[in-house]
Write an enzyme that holds these catalytic residues in place. Structure first.
Site, PDB file in Angstrom:
ATOM      1  CG  ASP A   9      -1.769   1.208   1.332  1.00  0.00           C
ATOM      2  OD1 ASP A   9      -2.418   1.559   0.320  1.00  0.00           O
ATOM      3  OD2 ASP A   9      -1.808   1.829   2.413  1.00  0.00           O
ATOM      4  CG  ASP A  11      -1.295   7.712   0.289  1.00  0.00           C
ATOM      5  OD1 ASP A  11      -0.322   8.461   0.120  1.00  0.00           O
ATOM      6  OD2 ASP A  11      -2.219   7.590  -0.533  1.00  0.00           O
ATOM      7  N   GLY A  44      -5.093   3.847  -3.639  1.00  0.00           N
ATOM      8  CA  GLY A  44      -6.322   4.526  -4.041  1.00  0.00           C
ATOM      9  C   GLY A  44      -6.023   5.585  -5.080  1.00  0.00           C
TER      10      GLY A  44
END
Length: 163
Positions: A9, A11, A44
């Site tokens: 991931d 962030d 995202g």
């Protein structure tokens, strides 16, 4: 057990608060890629915002983008395994964010778009301008999100924020 791939991931995991990858993280990723382990970025974020990190880490794997709504192959410059919103879903969501006055960016297959500049975007633009020009993601100010929805081949995400 020999790992074939590891996914990160971005962030809060791969990236420090200043949007940078720590040198020791880069070194660790270089070690595992040298052993043949594939590194996959998951975020995202829109693929154009993932690309500077992909480039920095010298990756060759696709990235999982926009909260899993598509996978992007940087080498072929195309999205696959995608699940975009329908135009009706995008219009319904646009009506809701407009009704409640929620600041929005719309991520399309080509770029990120916005109607109004806010403090989060100003910070984002500082980061964009810090990058070499060829790594800068395209984020376009638009007059009308409805036109964006109608003219886009795919809508992948509404990124919202509100005070």
């Amino acid at each position: 057990m020999k790992y074939k791939a590891v996914a990160f991931d971005m962030d809060g995991t791969l990236l420090a608060g200043n949007r940078l990858i720590l040198p020791e993280t880069i070194a660790a990723i270089e070690k595992i890629t040298a052993k043949g382990v594939k590194v996959i970025l998951v975020s995202g974020r829109h693929h154009s915002v993932i690309y500077p990190y992909y480039y920095q880490l010298k990756l060759s794997t696709p990235a999982i983008c926009c909260n899993g709504s598509y996978i992007y192959d940087f080498e072929k410059q195309n999205a696959f395994a995608s699940k975009p919103m329908t135009k009706d879903q995008a219009r319904m969501l646009l009506n809701l964010v407009n009704q409640y006055g929620i600041h929005t960016l719309i991520y399309t297959d080509k770029m990120m778009t916005y109607e109004l500049l806010d403090d989060h975007l100003e910070s984002f633009f500082k980061w964009v301008k810090s990058l070499p020009e060829f790594l800068q993601p395209e984020i376009k100010k638009v007059d009308d999100f409805e036109k964006v929805i109608e003219q886009s081949d795919a809508i992948f995400k509404f990124a919202t924020s509100s005070h």
